[in-house]
Design an enzyme around this catalytic site. Sequence first.
Site, short mmCIF file in Angstrom:
data_model
loop_
_atom_site.label_atom_id
_atom_site.label_comp_id
_atom_site.label_asym_id
_atom_site.label_seq_id
_atom_site.Cartn_x
_atom_site.Cartn_y
_atom_site.Cartn_z
N GLY A 616 0.84 -1.19 0.00
CA GLY A 616 0.00 0.00 0.00
C GLY A 616 0.87 1.24 0.00
N GLY A 618 0.64 5.70 0.57
CA GLY A 618 -0.15 6.89 0.90
C GLY A 618 0.74 8.10 0.82
N GLY A 619 0.20 9.24 1.19
CA GLY A 619 1.00 10.44 1.17
C GLY A 619 2.23 10.30 2.06
N TYR A 620 2.09 9.48 3.08
CA TYR A 620 3.14 9.30 4.06
C TYR A 620 4.32 8.53 3.51
CZ TYR A 620 5.28 7.13 8.16
OH TYR A 620 6.15 6.67 9.08
N GLY A 621 4.04 7.56 2.65
CA GLY A 621 5.10 6.70 2.15
C GLY A 621 4.52 5.38 1.70
N VAL A 623 3.76 1.12 2.52
CA VAL A 623 3.63 0.06 3.52
C VAL A 623 4.08 -1.26 2.89
CG1 VAL A 623 2.07 -1.19 5.02
CG2 VAL A 623 1.69 1.22 4.60
N LYS A 637 5.48 0.50 7.87
CA LYS A 637 5.11 1.77 7.27
C LYS A 637 6.40 2.59 7.16
CE LYS A 637 2.09 5.42 8.82
NZ LYS A 637 1.14 5.76 9.87
N ASP A 733 -9.01 10.49 13.21
CA ASP A 733 -9.18 10.10 11.81
C ASP A 733 -9.87 8.75 11.70
OD1 ASP A 733 -9.06 10.64 9.13
OD2 ASP A 733 -7.07 9.74 8.87
#
Length: 949
Positions: A616, A618-621, A623, A637, A733
């Site tokens: 996966g 996301g904006g974060y990085g 997974v 993550k 969230d």
Amino acid sequence: MAAKGRLFFLLLVLCLFAGSRIAAAATNPQDAAALKSLKKKWSNLPRSWTKKSSNDPCDQWDGVICNGNSRITSLNLFGMNLKGTLSDDIGSLTELRVLDVSSNKDLGGPLTPAIGKLIQLTHLVLIGCSFSGTVPNELGNLAQLEFFALNSNQFTGSIPPSLGKLSKVTWLDLANNSLTGRLPNSRDDGAGLDQLLNAEHFHLNQNLLEGPIPENMFNSNMSLKHILLDRNRFSGNIPASIGVIPTLEVLRLNDNNFTGQVPAMQMLTKLHVLMLSNNKLRGPMPNLTAMNGLQNVDLSNNSFTPSGVPSWFTELKGLMTLTMQSVGISGKLPQELFSRTNLQHVILSNNQLNDTLDMGNNISKDLDLVDIRNNKIASVTVYGTLNYTNLKLEGNPLCTESLLSDTMLCTDQLTEPPSLYPTFNVQCKNPFVETIEFRSPSFGNVNKYIDELHKNLSGTLDNCTPNKLGLVPYTGEAYLKVELKACPVNQKRFNYSQVLNCFNLTLQTYKPPEIFGPYYVDAHPYPFHDKVSRAILIGVVTGSVLLVVGLTLIGIYAVRQRKRARKLVTLSDPFASWGSTTEDIGEAPKLKSARVFTLEELKLSTNDFREINAIGAGGYGTVYRGKLMDGQLIAIKRSKQGSMQGGLEFKTEIELLSRVHHKNLVGLVGFCFEKGERMLVYEFISNGTLSESLYGIKGVQLDWSSRLKIALDSARGLAYLHDHANPPIIHRDVKSTNILLDAKMTAKVADFGLSLLVSDSEEGELCTNVKGTLGYLDPEYYMTQQLTAKSDVYSFGVVLLELIVAKPPIYEKKYIVREVKTALDMEDSMYCGLKDVMDPVLLKLGGLQGFPRFLKMALQCVEEVGPDRPSMNNIVREIEMIMQDHGITPGSVSTSSSFSVDSTAKKFVPRFPYSNTSTSSTTFEMDSRAFEYSGGFPSQGSLQNNRNT
Ligand SMILES: *[C@@H]1O[C@H](CO)[C@@H](O)[C@H](O)[C@H]1NC(C)=O
Ligand SMILES: *[C@@H]1O[C@H](CO)[C@@H](O)[C@H](O)[C@H]1NC(C)=O
Ligand SMILES: *[C@@H]1O[C@H](CO)[C@@H](O)[C@H](O)[C@H]1NC(C)=O
Ligand SMILES: *[C@@H]1O[C@H](CO)[C@@H](O)[C@H](O)[C@H]1NC(C)=O
Ligand SMILES: *[C@@H]1O[C@H](CO)[C@@H](O)[C@H](O)[C@H]1NC(C)=O
């Protein structure tokens, strides 16, 4: 008597002395001279060959073995990084039995005919060098030869007929050269390979050999086990005589130009592997009935007469890999095929298979690829226990018309099954590396067998020299490559004799599990010495300059040293760097029970962060899925460098997660903060997110009681955060992509990256920048920027509505809360007016016990102002009451969901009854990315994104 005794003693000493002199006698002068002359043509020799003090090859040189007469009998220079050519003087070593100079990539040139003089030779092994030119005729004189391997060089020209005189040869390997011409045979050429009655191995693959193979090439007196003729240019018929060799185990004729009909092979009952693909074979589909040893069959891309599904599909019990692309088979695939215990891959693309694909509910546990693309399948029946990643149906009628068209089932790409054995990837400074190339394994997916290979090989190698053994398989090429990587134990590097004696698998002394089939090894150049480091030289020069220039520079130097020392501390203590970066991230995290991982460990667990393990983004990085040494599955993550989640959020999440333990919260296993990397390590949750199950790609159909249980689980997790965590935590969230489902469909709340500690503020209200995900955001919080636990309750209320509607909170410009409120009609005691709004699956499955009560509670959660909303604790109690009053016990929820997809009906048709067992077996993973975190890492960015949609 005493004198006699003394005399005896004296004699004994003399004898011993004489004996030791014989043993230490200098190498036979002829041999010594020959060797010294050979040596002149070589560079990069082992130390023992070049030291001034070592003049006696027999006694002192690595890789030289002599007999009692000081004659050299074995010359083994496997993997020594030798450079140069093999001079004619080799012909003087007339007592030589074993000549093995394999894996010296820079050793080459034409092969000297003088080797033909070594008439005692039993083993001639020149694998993986760079010999070129023709194979000398004179090699036919080596009457004692048993093992003959010239593979993986650059030989050209044709195979000399004289090799037919090597009557003792059992192993003949000329593979992977550029040999041309026909196979020599005794009828046409006076001598030829048909005379090698003791040969068990004909490995002639990957050359440019051509022409027809005459009938007399094979006969029933031969002892052949492996015939590898693949990847050549052979033409004409496959000789019928190949079907009478009773010992045959592997037959690879693929990638040639063979024509005509496949001869009868029913006698080949020991045959494991039959590969005839990519030829121009015609006539009826081969009848493989009675060939009960078959494990791996590939008949793809030939021009057989179109036929129905062959009866042997159901008769061959040992099949592991069945590949028949583009061979014109039609009809319905039999269920029995898929229940073979060992079956791994079924690849039948580009045929005319039609009707319904019904694989039954007793599918092989190992089955991990069923590729039926581009056939005529109209519908598919899938049972609840199906549990593999790759069923490929793209290009079938059912994909064009049905709801499935957007699913993984119907996309063109094949996902390689995830490699879950990265733990065999060892790391050290000076590993010995060699590639084992298996030319004909029976299985489709190596993962299941790599354990056994590892155990087996480490046992063998460890007997010789202790080492830590890594194995990394590379699939996807013509043959299976496994990279063997051995780390020395208790020493810095392996020495010459260890490499020579331990890792020389060239002579096949090591026997892998039979299912791996024939192999050869290719050692990578090994750094036997330290390279003299230029850095050191420069360092020395710099040092003296410093001395000369004086105190100022020395002062600078000292400062630098201190910095370096601090860096060293960082490496040993991951917290030391905390606060040393430019960001203000406060003190080191306060940890409870979270483990500190090194970058190295996490690299190992994900096979160096291979793409294939990414589950996966996301904006974060990104997974990644990983597997720790102890077998535990983890989700890592990994933040992008300079990602939006800053160090502060990283720290918050570590601290929060490490303090929080609840079965309905995703647990933190540990973290890594090293070399600019920020990684959080979570337990791996196998069944993906709630949103995937509700309206995503997973095709799971959750019944009402499962949804109640998911609501209860996640409410419990949140209630814990609000009321039992100390200090309390507001999630900030809550949304359906942050609720993960494990193998038992227990819901767990994930992602605390935006969480806030309540203790930091007065009266539980926080004034913050608004963060969260649009659609779930509490309007009160949005307007006032006052964050309370009731903001989580609002978001949770939206999730509860999602459970009813099975759509994202904002879809087609509609907002779920408004839609439900508008449609609401409490007069309707069954559906409360929501019949048109709610998930059709719920309507179909029925059994909506307690629905009005649940809805009422959900609507309370999304009240305009916080105080009108219930607390998470109240929600937990209410759901418990609903379940209890309607006799639903949380433990006995079933989520089974066999369904059949019928393209003509253009919709899912759930098949009843869904089982009442308490196992909540999940159904049908079309996608290996079961653990989709994407969108699960909102940052400010996700607000924007959602607004745009
Ligand atoms: C097969 O034969 C055709 C011509 O008959 C030739 O063009 C082609 O290159 C051959 N293929 C191989 C693999 O030798
Ligand atoms: C295949 O061969 C078997 C005998 O080995 C025979 O019984 C069977 O009828 C054959 N099948 C076909 C389709 O020819
Ligand atoms: C499947 O194909 C075969 C051969 O083309 C045909 O006889 C049969 O009627 C087809 N079956 C279905 C259900 O379409
Ligand atoms: C199904 O997959 C899960 C992991 O996703 C695994 O734990 C389980 O053993 C599998 N079940 C079967 C029947 O293969
Ligand atoms: C290879 O190593 C084995 C030990 O595993 C040893 O017995 C054998 O002599 C070696 N082969 C050569 C050619 O030196």
